[in-house]
Design an enzyme around this catalytic site. Structure first.
Site, PDB file in Angstrom:
ATOM      1  N   HIS A 111       0.830  -1.219   0.000  1.00 13.29           N
ATOM      2  CA  HIS A 111       0.000   0.000   0.000  1.00 13.29           C
ATOM      3  C   HIS A 111       0.856   1.258   0.000  1.00 13.29           C
ATOM      4  CE1 HIS A 111      -2.829  -3.078   1.713  1.00 13.29           C
ATOM      5  NE2 HIS A 111      -3.553  -2.557   0.758  1.00 13.29           N
TER       6      HIS A 111
ATOM      7  N   LYS B  27       6.482  -4.434 -10.654  1.00 14.32           N
ATOM      8  CA  LYS B  27       6.178  -4.108 -12.048  1.00 14.32           C
ATOM      9  C   LYS B  27       5.727  -2.656 -12.170  1.00 14.32           C
ATOM     10  CE  LYS B  27       3.808  -7.389 -14.017  1.00 14.32           C
ATOM     11  NZ  LYS B  27       2.792  -8.266 -14.639  1.00 14.32           N
TER      12      LYS B  27
ATOM     13  N   LYS C 195      -3.250  -8.927  -6.577  1.00 17.10           N
ATOM     14  CA  LYS C 195      -3.637  -9.986  -7.516  1.00 17.10           C
ATOM     15  C   LYS C 195      -4.820 -10.733  -6.948  1.00 17.10           C
ATOM     16  CE  LYS C 195      -1.910 -11.580 -11.432  1.00 17.10           C
ATOM     17  NZ  LYS C 195      -1.160 -10.725 -12.380  1.00 17.10           N
TER      18      LYS C 195
ATOM     19  N   SER D 122      -3.596  -0.143 -18.499  1.00 20.99           N
ATOM     20  CA  SER D 122      -4.645  -0.122 -17.462  1.00 20.99           C
ATOM     21  C   SER D 122      -4.624   1.222 -16.727  1.00 20.99           C
ATOM     22  CB  SER D 122      -4.404  -1.228 -16.428  1.00 20.99           C
ATOM     23  OG  SER D 122      -4.973  -2.440 -16.851  1.00 20.99           O
TER      24      SER D 122
HETATM   25  N1  GLU Z   1      -2.812  -9.165 -15.212  1.00 22.74           N
HETATM   26  C1  GLU Z   1      -1.933  -8.247 -15.856  1.00 22.74           C
HETATM   27  C2  GLU Z   1      -0.543  -8.330 -15.250  1.00 22.74           C
HETATM   28  O1  GLU Z   1      -0.166  -9.328 -14.668  1.00 22.74           O
HETATM   29  C3  GLU Z   1      -2.509  -6.841 -15.898  1.00 22.74           C
HETATM   30  C4  GLU Z   1      -2.694  -6.161 -14.580  1.00 22.74           C
HETATM   31  C5  GLU Z   1      -3.442  -4.835 -14.655  1.00 22.74           C
HETATM   32  O2  GLU Z   1      -3.672  -4.342 -15.750  1.00 22.74           O
HETATM   33  O3  GLU Z   1      -3.764  -4.321 -13.579  1.00 22.74           O
HETATM   34  O4  GLU Z   1       0.256  -7.458 -15.398  1.00 22.74           O
END
Ligand code: GLU
Length: 477
Positions: free
Chosen positions: A69, A99, A111, A368
């Site tokens: 967070h 990432k 996730k 996104s």
């Molecule tokens: N599931 C994708 C990833 O592992 C996209 C995640 C997203 O767009 O929040 O990067």
């Protein structure tokens, strides 16, 4: 009833990510307490709910993990797979944190997972499961445009995201920014152009950038540039398909494709669209006329001759057992965690380059982010300025024509003056992000000869960024 036992790799994937983290952390000099806070999964929500199936009731296992967070909202896809388990969701949530940090997307990592094989359920049942999953997240405050924003992942797509958006809005009527509660939505339901192909497009841009560095390619015995480079792709899902599509658009040759039913290969190249049509018709990539060889054991396909291997399916595909037989000199990780730490170490020691997952497949979350911004702005990118740009460029061209006496054709004028569409803006933002981030990571690697691979460098960059956020909160001096 779903099997509640964790899958065989439980205890493994999150440990792998933590080991990568620890290895990179040595190079950062941050205090242990801060590093432990960054590494830990902040919230792990595990839940079960019943759905009606046939004459009975089935209990579904599900998770949502918010790893960090240090920024809000948290962000990450929802995986629909029989193999989902808590360890995997935690590992993938952690990777999302790193990432986002590496590509400067201002989110924490998260996730989700629903332990089902979507193929065993009707559309009505899948809708029921997805809506109920969303309600469970709402009940515990695990979803919202400023809290936690899911997206597609393995086994889910636009359809599931639209069910999530609709359920969230139904439960939060009148919430102005409600559509920012999930990304990867269809265009007609507040999605954004270019999101669907973004991860694969990002993989292709990352690979193109990697092979553009002449000195790195020379060390591998390769020429610079994608032109003619031979590529094997594992996975014909959204990421694999689009990676292959854009890699061949950028000049590479797709020589091999692997799917769960087997693999096909042709050293002179395979036509992607023909394969997709063949698979649609027959249910398999095997038997494709354009292939010179085929393998019923899909893993054999990975070991064929090529320059670049793109694992774009699931984790743990390249291991200590098969990495020695891999001929590629570059591995571009379209999937999350496809290379085990042991395999990665062996491959890097041999001089190969791994473009690490947390950077290589970050195109999806990057777009996104653009979708989320669009939802908060309530206006499509380019809507306000496209015409204005066109008119002012046209005025300038007309003025130049008058001053120089040289006149351009209508076609030439339109080419120069054309304002950007939403798709062009999204692709421009994606390309800039992928190119800049590649060099950020490579530059970190070059700072210290002990940093042996790009994954370690990417982790160092990510850890530093998350650490700075914590320090700015005043939590660590
Ligand atoms: N599931 C994708 C990833 O592992 C996209 C995640 C997203 O767009 O929040 O990067």
């Amino acid at each position: 009833m779903a099997d509640n036992k964790v899958a065989p790799n439980a205890g493994g994937f999150f440990d792998d990510v933590s080991n990568f983290f620890d290895h990179a952390a040595q190079f950062t000099g941050h205090p242990t307490g801060l590093l432990n806070q960054i590494k830990a999964c902040n919230s792990v929500y595990r839940f079960r709910f019943p759905i009606r199936k046939g004459d009975g009731v089935e209990v579904i296992d599900a998770w949502r993990v918010e790893h960090s967070h240090h920024m809000s909202p948290t962000k990450g896809g929802i995986r629909f797979s029989e193999m989902v388990n808590e360890d995997e969701v935690m590992a993938l949530a952690a990777l999302m944190t790193y990432k986002c940090a590496i590509v400067n997307v201002p989110f924490g990592g998260a996730k989700g997972g629903i332990k089902i094989n979507p193929k065993n359920y009707s559309i009505a049942e899948l809708e029921n499961i997805t809506r109920r999953y969303t309600v469970e997240l709402i009940k515990k405050n695990f979803i919202g445009p400023a809290i936690d924003v899911p997206a597609p992942d393995y086994g889910s797509g636009e359809r599931e995201m639209s069910w999530i958006a609709d359920t969230y809005y139904t439960m939060n009527p009148g919430q102005l920014d409600a559509m920012g509660c999930v990304t990867g939505k269809p265009i007609a339901l507040h999605g954004i152009h270019g999101r669907k192909e973004a991860t694969g497009r990002g993989v292709a841009i990352a690979t193109r950038e990697c092979v553009s560095v002449a000195e790195d390619m020379k060390a591998l015995g390769l020429t610079a540039g994608l032109e003619g480079k031979r590529v094997i792709v594992q996975g014909l899902g959204n990421v694999g398909y689009h990676s292959a599509k854009y890699l061949s658009q950028f000049g590479a040759l797709i020589v091999g494709l692997c799917e769960f039913e087997g693999a096909i290969y042709n050293a002179d190249g395979l036509d992607l669209e023909d394969i997709v049509a063949h698979r649609k018709e027959t249910g398999s990539i095997l038997g494709f006329k354009g292939a010179r060889s085929e393998f019923s054991n899909s893993a054999e396909g990975l070991e064929q001759d090529c320059d670049i291997l793109v694992p774009a399916a699931l984790e743990n595909q390249l291991t200590g057992e098969n990495i020695g037989r891999i001929k590629a000199k570059i591995i571009a990780e379209g999937a999350n965690g496809p290379t085990s730490p042991e395999a990665g170490a062996i491959f890097s020691k041999k001089g190969g380059i791994i473009i690490p997952d947390m950077y290589c497949n970050a195109g999806g979350v990057t777009v996104s982010y653009f979708e989320w911004l669009k939802n908060l702005y309530h206006v499509a990118f380019g809507r306000m300025d496209k015409r204005y740009e066109e008119t002012s460029s046209m005025n300038l061209i007309n003025l130049m024509e008058k001053m120089t006496g040289v006149s351009l054709s209508a076609e030439q004028k339109n080419l120069v003056a054309k304002g950007a569409t939403e798709l062009e803006l999204v692709n421009s933002g994606l390309e800039e992000t992928m190119i800049r981030s590649y060099h950020d990571i490579r530059d970190i690697k070059l700072t210290n000869s002990k940093i042996e691979d790009l994954r370690t460098a990417a982790f160092i960059g990510a850890i530093d960024k998350v650490a700075i956020s914590y320090m700015n909160m005043g939590i660590w001096p």
